[in-house]
Design a protein around this motif. Structure first.
Motif, PDB file in Angstrom:
ATOM      1  N   SER A 256     -50.101   8.175-133.034  1.00 38.34           N
ATOM      2  CA  SER A 256     -49.555   8.277-134.396  1.00 38.34           C
ATOM      3  C   SER A 256     -50.610   8.775-135.379  1.00 38.34           C
ATOM      4  O   SER A 256     -50.341   8.879-136.570  1.00 38.34           O
TER       5      SER A 256
ATOM      6  N   THR B  91     -42.484   4.543-137.899  1.00 36.76           N
ATOM      7  CA  THR B  91     -42.190   3.975-139.201  1.00 36.76           C
ATOM      8  C   THR B  91     -43.530   3.535-139.796  1.00 36.76           C
ATOM      9  O   THR B  91     -44.287   2.823-139.137  1.00 36.76           O
ATOM     10  N   HIS B  92     -43.809   3.983-140.997  1.00 39.50           N
ATOM     11  CA  HIS B  92     -45.076   3.603-141.627  1.00 39.50           C
ATOM     12  C   HIS B  92     -45.129   2.085-141.747  1.00 39.50           C
ATOM     13  O   HIS B  92     -44.160   1.452-142.150  1.00 39.50           O
TER      14      HIS B  92
ATOM     15  N   TYR C 138     -49.658  11.532-137.771  1.00 38.11           N
ATOM     16  CA  TYR C 138     -48.717  11.056-138.788  1.00 38.11           C
ATOM     17  C   TYR C 138     -49.479  10.425-139.954  1.00 38.11           C
ATOM     18  O   TYR C 138     -49.213  10.720-141.118  1.00 38.11           O
TER      19      TYR C 138
ATOM     20  N   ARG D 113     -48.207  14.511-140.781  1.00 36.14           N
ATOM     21  CA  ARG D 113     -47.241  15.255-139.969  1.00 36.14           C
ATOM     22  C   ARG D 113     -45.998  14.411-139.763  1.00 36.14           C
ATOM     23  O   ARG D 113     -46.064  13.203-139.545  1.00 36.14           O
ATOM     24  N   GLU D 114     -44.859  15.052-139.809  1.00 38.40           N
ATOM     25  CA  GLU D 114     -43.579  14.368-139.595  1.00 38.40           C
ATOM     26  C   GLU D 114     -43.511  13.822-138.169  1.00 38.40           C
ATOM     27  O   GLU D 114     -44.006  14.439-137.232  1.00 38.40           O
ATOM     28  N   ASN D 115     -42.880  12.660-138.019  1.00 40.73           N
ATOM     29  CA  ASN D 115     -42.656  12.075-136.707  1.00 40.73           C
ATOM     30  C   ASN D 115     -41.478  11.119-136.817  1.00 40.73           C
ATOM     31  O   ASN D 115     -41.564  10.086-137.476  1.00 40.73           O
ATOM     32  N   ASP D 116     -40.390  11.480-136.171  1.00 39.60           N
ATOM     33  CA  ASP D 116     -39.165  10.685-136.239  1.00 39.60           C
ATOM     34  C   ASP D 116     -39.267   9.346-135.504  1.00 39.60           C
ATOM     35  O   ASP D 116     -38.400   8.497-135.630  1.00 39.60           O
ATOM     36  N   TYR D 117     -40.323   9.146-134.731  1.00 29.01           N
ATOM     37  CA  TYR D 117     -40.439   7.939-133.917  1.00 29.01           C
ATOM     38  C   TYR D 117     -41.354   6.887-134.529  1.00 29.01           C
ATOM     39  O   TYR D 117     -41.546   5.822-133.958  1.00 29.01           O
TER      40      TYR D 117
END
Length: 131
Positions: free
Chosen positions: A111, A125-126, A114, A119-123
Motif C-alpha cells: 500500500s 481504505t485509508h 497509495y 496513487r488510487e487503489n480500490d482495495y
C-alpha cells in the motif's frame, strides 16, 4: 513479501476473535492459491504443499498446507503506533536481505504507493477513514 505477509487489520465483526479472522482469511487465500496452482499446472508446488500436511490434519481431509500454523499480531493502541507499523511494513521490501525494489513505494504488492504517492487503489481504505 516472498514468504510472508504484513498487514494492518481493523476487525469490524467483533463477534469473532482475531485468531478466527486470520484463520478464515488464510483458508480462503489457500483455496485461491491452490486453485491457481492447479490451473497453471504447478504440480511440483502442489506436491510440496501436500507433503507439508501433518498426519492428524490429513485424517481430517486436509490436502495442502499453504500457510504456517501461526501468526504474529501486535495491537496498535494509537496513531503513532499505526504509523510506526505502517512504515516498517512499507520499507520491508527494501530492507535487509530482501532488496526487492529500489524504491519501497514502487513495490507492487504494497500500500506504499497509495500512502506515499497518492496513487488510487480500490482495495485500500485509508486508516484515518476507519473508526
Amino acid at each position: 513479501m516472498p514468504n510472508h505477509l504484513h498487514c494492518l487489520l481493523f476487525p469490524t465483526h467483533t463477534d469473532k476473535s482475531l485468531n478466527q479472522l486470520v484463520s478464515e482469511g488464510k483458508r480462503f487465500m489457500a483455496y485461491a492459491i491452490v486453485s491457481q496452482l492447479k490451473k497453471l499446472g504447478q504440480h511440483h508446488v502442489l506436491q510440496r504443499l501436500t507433503a507439508g500436511v501433518q498426519a492428524n490434519e490429513k485424517k481430517k481431509g486436509k490436502k495442502h498446507q499453504v500457510f504456517r500454523l501461526s501468526f504474529d499480531a501486535r495491537k496498535c493502541f494509537n496513531e503513532k503506533m499505526i504509523e510506526q507499523k505502517m512504515s516498517y511494513i512499507h520499507r520491508n521490501p527494501v530492507s535487509g536481505k530482501w532488496s526487492l525494489v529500489e524504491d519501497f513505494a514502487e513495490y507492487p504488492h504494497s500500500s506504499a504507493s497509495y500512502y506515499e504517492l497518492d496513487r488510487e487503489n480500490d482495495y485500500i481504505t485509508h486508516y484515518k477513514a476507519i473508526g
